[in-house]
Design an enzyme around this catalytic site. Structure first.
Site, PDB file in Angstrom:
ATOM      1  N   TYR A  31       1.128  -2.811  -5.217  1.00  0.00           N
ATOM      2  CA  TYR A  31       0.316  -3.527  -4.814  1.00  0.00           C
ATOM      3  C   TYR A  31       0.799  -5.031  -4.827  1.00  0.00           C
ATOM      4  CZ  TYR A  31      -0.924  -5.001  -9.698  1.00  0.00           C
ATOM      5  OH  TYR A  31      -0.863  -5.509 -10.815  1.00  0.00           O
ATOM      6  N   CYS A  32       0.181  -5.945  -4.277  1.00  0.00           N
ATOM      7  CA  CYS A  32       0.402  -7.287  -4.239  1.00  0.00           C
ATOM      8  C   CYS A  32      -1.109  -8.254  -4.315  1.00  0.00           C
ATOM      9  CB  CYS A  32       1.040  -7.887  -3.070  1.00  0.00           C
ATOM     10  SG  CYS A  32       0.137  -7.523  -1.357  1.00  0.00           S
ATOM     11  N   GLN A  33      -1.017  -9.187  -4.013  1.00  0.00           N
ATOM     12  CA  GLN A  33      -2.405 -10.098  -4.345  1.00  0.00           C
ATOM     13  C   GLN A  33      -3.330  -9.519  -3.253  1.00  0.00           C
ATOM     14  OE1 GLN A  33      -2.982 -12.365  -6.844  1.00  0.00           O
ATOM     15  NE2 GLN A  33      -4.874 -12.234  -6.316  1.00  0.00           N
ATOM     16  N   GLY A  38      -2.474  -7.410  -0.210  1.00  0.00           N
ATOM     17  CA  GLY A  38      -1.877  -6.399   0.564  1.00  0.00           C
ATOM     18  C   GLY A  38      -1.135  -6.603   1.722  1.00  0.00           C
ATOM     19  N   LEU A  78      -4.631  -6.516  -5.101  1.00  0.00           N
ATOM     20  CA  LEU A  78      -5.313  -7.058  -6.480  1.00  0.00           C
ATOM     21  C   LEU A  78      -6.730  -7.773  -6.167  1.00  0.00           C
ATOM     22  CD1 LEU A  78      -5.321  -7.037  -9.641  1.00  0.00           C
ATOM     23  CD2 LEU A  78      -4.423  -9.334  -9.189  1.00  0.00           C
TER      24      LEU A  78
END
Length: 175
Positions: free
Chosen positions: A64-66, A68, A94
């Site tokens: 995951y990142c901030q 997507g 996130l």
């Protein structure tokens, strides 16, 4: 192999079944807030050859990142970093995790992200240049032009002098 996107709820179920969760954001982003079960392996670290594991073909790794966006844009790179494991991406990152009310670890004592600091400083300098240009002397418009040129250079070259300067400030030193 096609990388599958999953919802935060689906990710939570897989984590309970033993899946690994990896945050690909940078260290300052991770320090400010992250998912409790997550390990940090930033994209810049992956580019330098860092890896977690070893993983087996039956392992599941969730990235995951901030928002997507970074995970979806770098899906093949992420897949290669943990092969032969099965790779999944949290759709919406996130932000979606928080929106669904899932638990996060947040540390507001960590400094704002450097790029947010750049945006605040650049915006303030541009605004000051415009206001002073009208109120005091037209020469102050040059300040806005200088900051705009710096932002243009940063976007083209990938080097942001203001970010480098802010990274060295006392409030941004690693804790």
């Amino acid at each position: 192999m096609t990388v599958q996107t999953i919802s935060p709820a689906e990710a939570k179920v897989l984590l309970a079944q033993g899946a690994a969760l990896i945050d690909i954001r940078e260290r300052d982003e991770y320090a400010r807030e992250n998912i409790p079960e997550a390990h940090l392996l930033s994209l810049s670290a992956i580019d330098k050859g860092d890896r977690l594991g070893p993983f087996d073909p039956f392992d599941t790794v969730i990235f995951y990142c901030q928002s997507g966006m970074r995970t979806s844009q770098n899906a093949q790179k992420l897949e290669a970093a943990v092969e032969p494991a099965k790779v999944m991406l949290i759709e919406g990152g996130l932000n979606a995790w928080k929106k669904e009310g899932q638990e996060i670890l947040a540390d507001s004592s960590q400094p704002l992200l450097v790029m947010r600091q750049v945006q605040i400083v650049a915006g303030s300098l541009i605004l000051a240049g415009v206001v002073l240009g009208y109120a005091v002397h037209p020469g102050f418009f040059m300040l806005s032009g200088f900051v705009g040129a710096g932002l243009l250079f940063a976007g083209i070259s990938g080097f942001c002098g203001m970010a480098r300067l802010l990274e060295g400030m006392p409030w941004n030193r690693r804790r």
